[in-house]
Every structure is written in structure tokens, then in C-alpha cells.
Write an enzyme that holds these catalytic residues in place. Structure first.
Site, PDB file in Angstrom:
ATOM      1  N   PRO A 119       0.819  -1.136   0.129  1.00 42.17           N
ATOM      2  CA  PRO A 119       0.143  -0.015  -0.024  1.00 42.17           C
ATOM      3  C   PRO A 119       0.809   1.247   0.069  1.00 42.17           C
ATOM      4  O   PRO A 119       1.710   1.321   0.640  1.00 42.17           O
ATOM      5  CB  PRO A 119      -0.778   0.068   1.295  1.00 42.17           C
ATOM      6  CG  PRO A 119      -0.059  -1.229   2.084  1.00 42.17           C
ATOM      7  CD  PRO A 119       0.665  -2.269   1.329  1.00 42.17           C
ATOM      8  N   ASN A 120       0.394   2.111  -0.842  1.00 36.91           N
ATOM      9  CA  ASN A 120       0.828   3.536  -0.853  1.00 36.91           C
ATOM     10  C   ASN A 120       2.189   3.563  -1.791  1.00 36.91           C
ATOM     11  O   ASN A 120       2.663   4.736  -1.815  1.00 36.91           O
ATOM     12  CB  ASN A 120       0.883   4.474   0.471  1.00 36.91           C
ATOM     13  CG  ASN A 120      -0.408   4.546   1.124  1.00 36.91           C
ATOM     14  OD1 ASN A 120      -1.390   4.947   0.512  1.00 36.91           O
ATOM     15  ND2 ASN A 120      -0.406   3.678   2.377  1.00 36.91           N
TER      16      ASN A 120
ATOM     17  N   ARG B 174       4.515  10.838  -2.139  1.00 35.56           N
ATOM     18  CA  ARG B 174       4.159  11.047  -0.647  1.00 35.56           C
ATOM     19  C   ARG B 174       5.338  10.807   0.203  1.00 35.56           C
ATOM     20  O   ARG B 174       6.579  10.362   0.039  1.00 35.56           O
ATOM     21  CB  ARG B 174       3.432   9.442  -0.469  1.00 35.56           C
ATOM     22  CG  ARG B 174       3.116   9.334   1.082  1.00 35.56           C
ATOM     23  CD  ARG B 174       2.640   7.857   1.220  1.00 35.56           C
ATOM     24  NE  ARG B 174       2.572   7.560   2.622  1.00 35.56           N
ATOM     25  CZ  ARG B 174       3.133   6.445   2.993  1.00 35.56           C
ATOM     26  NH1 ARG B 174       3.722   5.781   2.451  1.00 35.56           N
ATOM     27  NH2 ARG B 174       3.084   6.308   4.567  1.00 35.56           N
TER      28      ARG B 174
ATOM     29  N   TYR C 100      10.672   8.929   1.709  1.00 39.71           N
ATOM     30  CA  TYR C 100      10.868   7.734   0.856  1.00 39.71           C
ATOM     31  C   TYR C 100      11.641   8.547  -0.245  1.00 39.71           C
ATOM     32  O   TYR C 100      11.536   7.718  -1.307  1.00 39.71           O
ATOM     33  CB  TYR C 100       9.301   7.634   0.676  1.00 39.71           C
ATOM     34  CG  TYR C 100       8.705   7.115   1.857  1.00 39.71           C
ATOM     35  CD1 TYR C 100       8.931   5.858   2.437  1.00 39.71           C
ATOM     36  CD2 TYR C 100       7.816   7.832   2.357  1.00 39.71           C
ATOM     37  CE1 TYR C 100       8.303   5.222   3.388  1.00 39.71           C
ATOM     38  CE2 TYR C 100       6.986   7.034   3.294  1.00 39.71           C
ATOM     39  CZ  TYR C 100       7.165   5.987   4.019  1.00 39.71           C
ATOM     40  OH  TYR C 100       6.609   5.552   4.900  1.00 39.71           O
TER      41      TYR C 100
ATOM     42  N   ASN D  69       8.214  -5.386  -0.290  1.00 38.30           N
ATOM     43  CA  ASN D  69       8.004  -4.268   0.174  1.00 38.30           C
ATOM     44  C   ASN D  69       6.433  -4.225   0.697  1.00 38.30           C
ATOM     45  O   ASN D  69       5.594  -3.749  -0.044  1.00 38.30           O
ATOM     46  CB  ASN D  69       8.612  -2.955  -0.451  1.00 38.30           C
ATOM     47  CG  ASN D  69       8.447  -1.710   0.311  1.00 38.30           C
ATOM     48  OD1 ASN D  69       7.653  -1.645   1.456  1.00 38.30           O
ATOM     49  ND2 ASN D  69       9.097  -0.675  -0.271  1.00 38.30           N
TER      50      ASN D  69
ATOM     51  N   ALA E  28       2.914  -0.655   5.021  1.00 37.30           N
ATOM     52  CA  ALA E  28       2.313  -0.573   6.590  1.00 37.30           C
ATOM     53  C   ALA E  28       1.749  -2.055   6.879  1.00 37.30           C
ATOM     54  O   ALA E  28       1.551  -2.325   8.105  1.00 37.30           O
ATOM     55  CB  ALA E  28       1.047   0.242   6.499  1.00 37.30           C
TER      56      ALA E  28
ATOM     57  N   HIS F 117       3.554  -4.292   9.711  1.00 35.70           N
ATOM     58  CA  HIS F 117       3.469  -4.120  10.982  1.00 35.70           C
ATOM     59  C   HIS F 117       1.922  -4.744  11.424  1.00 35.70           C
ATOM     60  O   HIS F 117       1.721  -4.844  12.621  1.00 35.70           O
ATOM     61  CB  HIS F 117       3.716  -2.832  11.336  1.00 35.70           C
ATOM     62  CG  HIS F 117       4.614  -2.203  10.738  1.00 35.70           C
ATOM     63  ND1 HIS F 117       6.095  -2.346  10.870  1.00 35.70           N
ATOM     64  CD2 HIS F 117       4.499  -1.209   9.654  1.00 35.70           C
ATOM     65  CE1 HIS F 117       6.505  -1.703  10.096  1.00 35.70           C
ATOM     66  NE2 HIS F 117       5.966  -0.896   9.373  1.00 35.70           N
TER      67      HIS F 117
ATOM     68  N   ASP G 287       1.856 -15.594   6.943  1.00 33.09           N
ATOM     69  CA  ASP G 287       1.566 -17.023   6.765  1.00 33.09           C
ATOM     70  C   ASP G 287       1.499 -17.346   5.390  1.00 33.09           C
ATOM     71  O   ASP G 287       1.871 -18.603   5.133  1.00 33.09           O
ATOM     72  CB  ASP G 287      -0.076 -17.380   7.095  1.00 33.09           C
ATOM     73  CG  ASP G 287      -0.283 -17.375   8.744  1.00 33.09           C
ATOM     74  OD1 ASP G 287       0.683 -17.365   9.496  1.00 33.09           O
ATOM     75  OD2 ASP G 287      -1.271 -17.095   9.327  1.00 33.09           O
TER      76      ASP G 287
ATOM     77  N   GLU H 162      12.616  -9.170   2.942  1.00 31.11           N
ATOM     78  CA  GLU H 162      11.790  -8.101   3.065  1.00 31.11           C
ATOM     79  C   GLU H 162      12.586  -6.819   2.869  1.00 31.11           C
ATOM     80  O   GLU H 162      13.609  -6.736   3.377  1.00 31.11           O
ATOM     81  CB  GLU H 162      11.578  -8.133   4.980  1.00 31.11           C
ATOM     82  CG  GLU H 162      10.739  -7.079   5.399  1.00 31.11           C
ATOM     83  CD  GLU H 162      10.494  -7.158   6.970  1.00 31.11           C
ATOM     84  OE1 GLU H 162      10.028  -6.047   7.523  1.00 31.11           O
ATOM     85  OE2 GLU H 162      10.787  -8.193   7.574  1.00 31.11           O
TER      86      GLU H 162
ATOM     87  N   HIS I  97      12.332  -2.507   3.100  1.00 33.35           N
ATOM     88  CA  HIS I  97      11.699  -1.132   3.256  1.00 33.35           C
ATOM     89  C   HIS I  97      12.687  -0.106   2.778  1.00 33.35           C
ATOM     90  O   HIS I  97      14.120  -0.210   2.821  1.00 33.35           O
ATOM     91  CB  HIS I  97      11.650  -0.957   4.683  1.00 33.35           C
ATOM     92  CG  HIS I  97      10.780  -1.997   5.406  1.00 33.35           C
ATOM     93  ND1 HIS I  97       9.558  -2.015   5.308  1.00 33.35           N
ATOM     94  CD2 HIS I  97      11.055  -3.404   5.946  1.00 33.35           C
ATOM     95  CE1 HIS I  97       8.915  -3.151   5.693  1.00 33.35           C
ATOM     96  NE2 HIS I  97       9.707  -3.750   6.235  1.00 33.35           N
TER      97      HIS I  97
ATOM     98  N   SER J 113      12.683   3.192   4.076  1.00 35.43           N
ATOM     99  CA  SER J 113      13.139   3.809   5.302  1.00 35.43           C
ATOM    100  C   SER J 113      13.669   3.043   6.098  1.00 35.43           C
ATOM    101  O   SER J 113      13.481   1.664   5.977  1.00 35.43           O
ATOM    102  CB  SER J 113      11.848   4.613   5.820  1.00 35.43           C
ATOM    103  OG  SER J 113      11.110   3.797   6.428  1.00 35.43           O
TER     104      SER J 113
ATOM    105  N   ARG K  40      12.268   4.622  12.988  1.00 32.69           N
ATOM    106  CA  ARG K  40      10.962   5.519  13.144  1.00 32.69           C
ATOM    107  C   ARG K  40      10.204   5.299  14.308  1.00 32.69           C
ATOM    108  O   ARG K  40      10.674   4.717  15.389  1.00 32.69           O
ATOM    109  CB  ARG K  40      10.245   5.075  11.743  1.00 32.69           C
ATOM    110  CG  ARG K  40      10.936   5.643  10.694  1.00 32.69           C
ATOM    111  CD  ARG K  40      10.585   5.431   9.193  1.00 32.69           C
ATOM    112  NE  ARG K  40       9.104   6.220   9.215  1.00 32.69           N
ATOM    113  CZ  ARG K  40       8.274   6.075   8.268  1.00 32.69           C
ATOM    114  NH1 ARG K  40       8.417   5.244   7.246  1.00 32.69           N
ATOM    115  NH2 ARG K  40       7.083   6.891   8.260  1.00 32.69           N
TER     116      ARG K  40
ATOM    117  N   ARG L 199       6.351   0.867  14.188  1.00 27.69           N
ATOM    118  CA  ARG L 199       6.790   0.154  12.753  1.00 27.69           C
ATOM    119  C   ARG L 199       8.191  -0.473  13.374  1.00 27.69           C
ATOM    120  O   ARG L 199       8.557  -1.376  12.341  1.00 27.69           O
ATOM    121  CB  ARG L 199       7.559   1.452  12.022  1.00 27.69           C
ATOM    122  CG  ARG L 199       6.509   2.428  11.454  1.00 27.69           C
ATOM    123  CD  ARG L 199       6.933   3.401  10.561  1.00 27.69           C
ATOM    124  NE  ARG L 199       5.976   4.461  10.321  1.00 27.69           N
ATOM    125  CZ  ARG L 199       5.011   4.435   9.187  1.00 27.69           C
ATOM    126  NH1 ARG L 199       5.005   3.360   8.509  1.00 27.69           N
ATOM    127  NH2 ARG L 199       4.127   5.320   9.318  1.00 27.69           N
TER     128      ARG L 199
END
Length: 146
Positions: free
Chosen positions: A10-11, A18, A23, A74, A77, A80, A87, A98, A100, A102, A107, A111
Site C-alpha cells: 500500500p501507498n 508521498r 521516501y 515491500n 504498512a 506491521h 502465513d 523483506e 523497506h 526507510s 521510526r 513500525r
């Protein structure tokens, strides 16, 4: 030739717009182009996807089984909050990195918890969009060691 699946949650479609102070100014389309180019230079194919929908991410992870050799995720949100993504990674049995942009550990406190980390082979964070290239290199290392 190994196959990578790069998933963005998302985002991330708002990348470059944003919160550029967190970012950066690079757009997701530019990240995708760099990933496709770098993957090809290493002899790998690469599929790049983005969705704001948690269920769609779960389905893409499940569908990667037997198709892709590694996933770079990535999850934004959902990192978290999503036991479902954790799963799905475990069930798919596709090595997952994984990612990210940032440094999530520097942060807000909420997070710092990652459900993805429990299922991932490793985590790359805090290197901006260059983290995608680092993740491709890490996946390439997985291929060489298998």
C-alpha cells in the site's frame, strides 16, 4: 535463469509524491525500470507488481510457488499488521526478502514490529530506493548458494 517477483504494498504507488523527505523523490515506475534492468544484467527475469490490497498480495505470494525462485516484498504498512502475509510467505515456501525504503527501526515504535521478518530470509531497510537493487543482489546470492 532465475525468476524474481518484486511485490509492493500500500501507498508505494505514491512513491516520489508521498513524504519525499522519508521516501525520496524517485517514482515507482523508475524503481521498476531499474529493477528490470539490474535483474536482466544478472541473468534473471523479474516481475514487478504493486497493489494497495492485502488480499491481492497474499494471492500473489501464494501464486509465486513453483513459478518464482525468490520474492522481494515491500509490504509497506502491512509489514506491521499482517499475519496473513506472514502465513502466505511460510506456505508458499519461496525465499522472501523483506524490503523497506526507510529504516523502520529508526521510526515510530509501532513500525519496529515486523510480522514479515519472522518468515523472511532477511531484511533490507534504510537505503532508500537503492534497497531494491541491494535486494536483487541478495536474491542473486541465494540462487548461487542453492
Amino acid at each position: 535463469m532465475s525468476s524474481l517477483l518484486i511485490l509492493n504494498g500500500p501507498n508505494l504507488n505514491m512513491l516520489g509524491i508521498r513524504q519525499p523527505e522519508i521516501y525520496g523523490a524517485t517514482r515507482l515506475e523508475d524503481v521498476e525500470a531499474a529493477c528490470l534492468k539490474h535483474s536482466a544484467s544478472l541473468g534473471h527475469t523479474c516481475q514487478f507488481e504493486q497493489t494497495n490490497d492485502e488480499g491481492a498480495l497474499v494471492t500473489m505470494i501464494q501464486d509465486a510457488r513453483g513459478v518464482h525462485d525468490a520474492i522481494i516484498l515491500n509490504a509497506g504498512a502491512y509489514t506491521h499488521t499482517s499475519v496473513a502475509l506472514m502465513d502466505a510467505i511460510i506456505a508458499a515456501e519461496v525465499p522472501t526478502i523483506e524490503l523497506h525504503i526507510s529504516n523502520i527501526h529508526a521510526r515510530e515504535e509501532f513500525r519496529h514490529k515486523s510480522y514479515i521478518a519472522r518468515a523472511a530470509v532477511g531484511q533490507i531497510c534504510g537505503f532508500g530506493t537503492h534497497g531494491y537493487i541491494l535486494a536483487i543482489d541478495a536474491a542473486s546470492g541465494l540462487f548461487e548458494n542453492s
